[in-house]
Motif scaffolding. Structure first.
Motif, mmCIF file in Angstrom:
data_model
loop_
_atom_site.group_PDB
_atom_site.id
_atom_site.type_symbol
_atom_site.label_atom_id
_atom_site.label_comp_id
_atom_site.label_asym_id
_atom_site.label_seq_id
_atom_site.Cartn_x
_atom_site.Cartn_y
_atom_site.Cartn_z
ATOM 1 N N ILE A 163 3.299 3.826 4.355
ATOM 2 C CA ILE A 163 1.992 3.123 5.377
ATOM 3 C C ILE A 163 1.982 1.732 5.234
ATOM 4 N N GLU A 164 2.250 0.976 3.936
ATOM 5 C CA GLU A 164 2.058 -0.127 3.396
ATOM 6 C C GLU A 164 3.200 -1.060 4.226
ATOM 7 N N LEU A 197 -2.279 5.267 10.178
ATOM 8 C CA LEU A 197 -2.433 4.344 9.206
ATOM 9 C C LEU A 197 -3.310 4.175 8.090
ATOM 10 N N ASP A 198 -4.323 5.052 8.203
ATOM 11 C CA ASP A 198 -5.560 4.889 7.335
ATOM 12 C C ASP A 198 -5.254 6.126 6.172
ATOM 13 N N TYR A 235 4.705 -0.384 7.280
ATOM 14 C CA TYR A 235 4.219 -0.264 8.481
ATOM 15 C C TYR A 235 3.109 -1.219 8.810
ATOM 16 N N LYS A 236 2.239 -1.414 8.195
ATOM 17 C CA LYS A 236 1.121 -2.281 8.067
ATOM 18 C C LYS A 236 1.729 -3.653 8.188
ATOM 19 N N ARG A 275 7.628 5.834 12.747
ATOM 20 C CA ARG A 275 6.338 5.459 13.192
ATOM 21 C C ARG A 275 6.526 5.851 14.777
ATOM 22 N N SER A 280 6.311 -3.570 -0.139
ATOM 23 C CA SER A 280 5.872 -3.774 1.313
ATOM 24 C C SER A 280 5.876 -5.526 1.179
ATOM 25 N N LYS A 325 2.182 -1.490 -2.131
ATOM 26 C CA LYS A 325 2.219 -3.146 -1.978
ATOM 27 C C LYS A 325 3.112 -3.962 -2.711
#
Length: 215
Positions: free
Chosen positions: A82-83, A61-62, A85-86, A32, A144, A141
């Protein structure tokens, strides 16, 4: 765009294969960018022997693709990255590998206990995210969530994911986990599958550099 980070990803991906952590087209790596928040990730379907910087994809991120060569897609595991990093603001690198011993533990659905002190480098225990189909949001999910409080987790029947602020360090954590998994397996075999004693997690917090050394 972000050429130096692309170079780093290619270098680390090749190192991972040379270390035996993933083979052929398996495994994926991302960074990132701290300034833009964009994610740079290895592509889908391209082996390390032909991987070049122009193959590295850039997304937000979307999940919007910001930059990609024609015909090149981000890794199919991009949702997992992505998840992660979120949910982890302090993480800027993700390594996903399919190393032999760690993956064997994921297939056996057996967490890797902190069998050696070096386990401190990734958080101690390596738990397992329950099986979900690769590439799905459900898997992303699940992984993460498990990585909220640790820097390494197994994916059931799939492999290993490690995280860090730096991609070289994320890869190093993958190597530490693989070594611990091999030592754990061999100790089980030597002791007729009697569980060895784990390093107490409190030991990790107690460690400090020897006070006897003066600077």
């Amino acid at each position: 765009m972000l050429e130096s980070l692309k170079v780093k990803i290619v270098e680390v991906a090749i190192k991972a294969e040379n270390y035996g952590l993933c083979k052929e087209k398996a495994g994926n790596f991302s960074i990132r960018d701290k300034d833009t928040g964009y994610i740079l990730i290895t592509p889908s379907g391209i082996g390390r022997e032909e991987l070049k910087t122009e193959h590295i994809c850039v997304l937000d991120l979307d999940g919007n693709v910001i930059e990609a060569e024609k015909g090149i897609k981000p890794s199919s595991e991009v949702l997992m990255h992505i998840e992660i990093y979120k949910v982890r603001a302090n993480v800027n690198a993700v390594s996903h590998t399919h190393s032999l011993y760690a993956t064997a533990f994921s297939v056996a659905n057996k967490p890797i206990i902190p069998i050696v002190y070096e386990s401190v480098n990734y958080g101690g225990y390596v738990d397992i995210a329950p099986y979900e189909r690769p590439g799905t949001l459900e898997l992303a999910k699940s992984v993460s969530k498990l990585l909220l409080d640790t820097d390494a987790c197994l994916l059931e029947r799939h492999g290993l994911t490690t995280v860090s602020n730096d991609l070289e360090d994320a890869l190093l954590k993958s190597r530490y986990v693989e070594e611990a998994a091999e030592i754990y397996y061999r100790s089980l075999v030597l002791n007729q599958f009697k569980e060895p004693k784990a390093v107490d997690i409190d030991e990790f917090a107690e460690w400090k550099y020897p006070e006897e050394i003066k600077f």
